[in-house]
Design a protein around this motif. Structure first.
Motif, PDB file in Angstrom:
ATOM      1  N   SER A  49       0.838  -1.212   0.000  1.00  0.00           N
ATOM      2  CA  SER A  49       0.000   0.000   0.000  1.00  0.00           C
ATOM      3  C   SER A  49       0.864   1.250   0.000  1.00  0.00           C
ATOM      4  CB  SER A  49      -0.908   0.031   1.236  1.00  0.00           C
ATOM      5  OG  SER A  49      -1.791  -1.053   1.220  1.00  0.00           O
ATOM      6  N   GLN A  90      -7.618   0.920   0.035  1.00  0.00           N
ATOM      7  CA  GLN A  90      -8.176  -0.296   0.647  1.00  0.00           C
ATOM      8  C   GLN A  90      -9.555  -0.065   1.245  1.00  0.00           C
ATOM      9  OE1 GLN A  90      -5.874  -2.255   3.804  1.00  0.00           O
ATOM     10  NE2 GLN A  90      -4.321  -2.725   2.259  1.00  0.00           N
ATOM     11  N   GLU A 169      -6.285  -3.936  -3.128  1.00  0.00           N
ATOM     12  CA  GLU A 169      -7.183  -5.020  -2.740  1.00  0.00           C
ATOM     13  C   GLU A 169      -8.614  -4.792  -3.246  1.00  0.00           C
ATOM     14  OE1 GLU A 169      -6.753  -6.758   1.105  1.00  0.00           O
ATOM     15  OE2 GLU A 169      -4.777  -5.880   1.410  1.00  0.00           O
ATOM     16  N   HIS A 202      -4.146 -10.422  -2.059  1.00  0.00           N
ATOM     17  CA  HIS A 202      -3.580 -11.472  -1.206  1.00  0.00           C
ATOM     18  C   HIS A 202      -3.906 -12.853  -1.749  1.00  0.00           C
ATOM     19  CE1 HIS A 202      -1.650  -9.338   1.983  1.00  0.00           C
ATOM     20  NE2 HIS A 202      -2.707  -8.568   2.192  1.00  0.00           N
TER      21      HIS A 202
END
Ligand SMILES: Nc1ncnc2c1ncn2[C@@H]1O[C@H](COP(=O)(O)OP(=O)(O)OP(=O)(O)O)[C@@H](O)[C@H]1O
Length: 272
Positions: A49, A90, A169, A202
């Motif tokens: 990030s 995010q 994400e 992820h």
């Protein structure tokens, strides 16, 4: 607003972080070419990030270069940056009283002030259609589920049609079907517009299935950068995530990452 479409991204010797914490420590990326979907991978706190925030202009690099086409991303004025870079953080978009249609058309209007009202409406409608979220258009943002709001955040980023998309994400709140749909939309968008999409994920299986390239970060540096099947070697999975793992192919030919087990914490260490 910049009309630049195709641009190569290069990052060399990047140092960035926060007042009391150096995070990126001399990060180099091989040039990222137009039309690429690149996954940024790595353990929690590896610096993914932080890299997106630095590329988005929210954090200042203390050293290194960040180039998009002929532009120095570290020195852009806000107006030029808005035309070049869309950043989806995010966190989910605000649960406001706006209708979903308004939330996306406001982003579209701000990004394309020179276009006619009709063409901006057509662009907004096209994004709703491409993402398969037409039924949400007249729902209020504050009344949507987490996954629905995440879809709307992505729609706001896509409608801007920037040469660089930074998505942190973007599938974290989505069910398995919508994860596949959304990754497809992002990949097709990057290909069709010859844009670059950098996504933090992820889920290694989404990365190997959809991305042209993966960059694995570890402690603020890239320890692997290349085609998913070769970059995610057992040695890299061990170093980056502390897992014993491997890539195999399923009966339908898709690559799948199998995490056999977590290595003992004494081998791998603690979260930084
Ligand atoms: N605002 C902040 N101020 C100080 N330190 C921060 C801040 N945000 C993040 N950090 C620290 O910077 C390091 C890298 O964080 P970053 O959010 O880039 O990691 P990440 O790879 O995206 O992790 P995750 O997968 O958990 O989201 C971590 O050690 C984190 O604690």
């Amino acid at each position: 607003m910049s009309q630049m479409r195709r641009a190569t991204l290069s990052v060399t010797g990047l140092h960035a972080g926060y007042r009391r914490r150096a995070v990126l420590k001399g990060l180099d990326l091989a040039p990222v070419t137009p039309g690429s979907l690149v996954a940024l991978l790595g353990a929690n706190a590896a610096g993914k990030s932080t890299l997106l925030r630095t590329l988005a202009g929210q954090l200042r690099a203390s050293a290194g270069t960040l180039q998009l086409g002929g532009h120095d991303l570290a020195r852009l004025d806000a107006h030029t940056r808005r035309g070049l870079v869309a950043y989806l953080p995010q966190s989910l978009p605000a649960a406001s009283a706006l209708f979903a249609w308004e939330a996306v058309s406001t982003a579209c209007n701000a990004a394309h002030p020179g276009k006619s009202t009709n063409s901006r409406e057509a662009m907004t409608e096209a994004v709703f259609q491409r993402m398969g979220i037409e039924r949400l258009a007249l729902r209020r943002m504050g009344e949507l589920s987490g996954g629905q709001r995440q879809m709307l955040g992505l729609a706001q980023a896509l409608v801007r049609q920037t040469p660089l998309l930074l998505l942190d994400e973007p599938t974290s709140a989505l069910d398995p079907r919508w994860q596949l749909e959304v990754l497809n939309v992002i990949r097709e968008d990057a290909l069709a517009r010859e844009a670059i999409a950098l996504i933090v994920v992820h889920d290694l299986n989404l990365a190997v299935r959809f991305c042209d390239r993966v960059v694995v970060l570890d402690d603020g540096r890239a320890i692997a950068d290349g085609a998913p099947a070769s970059a995610l070697s057992p040695a890299i999975l061990r170093q980056a995530y502390g897992i014993a793992g491997r890539i195999e192919h399923c009966s339908q030919g898709h690559p799948i990452v199998i995490a056999d087990h977590a290595l003992p914490r004494t081998t791998y260490g603690e979260i930084a």
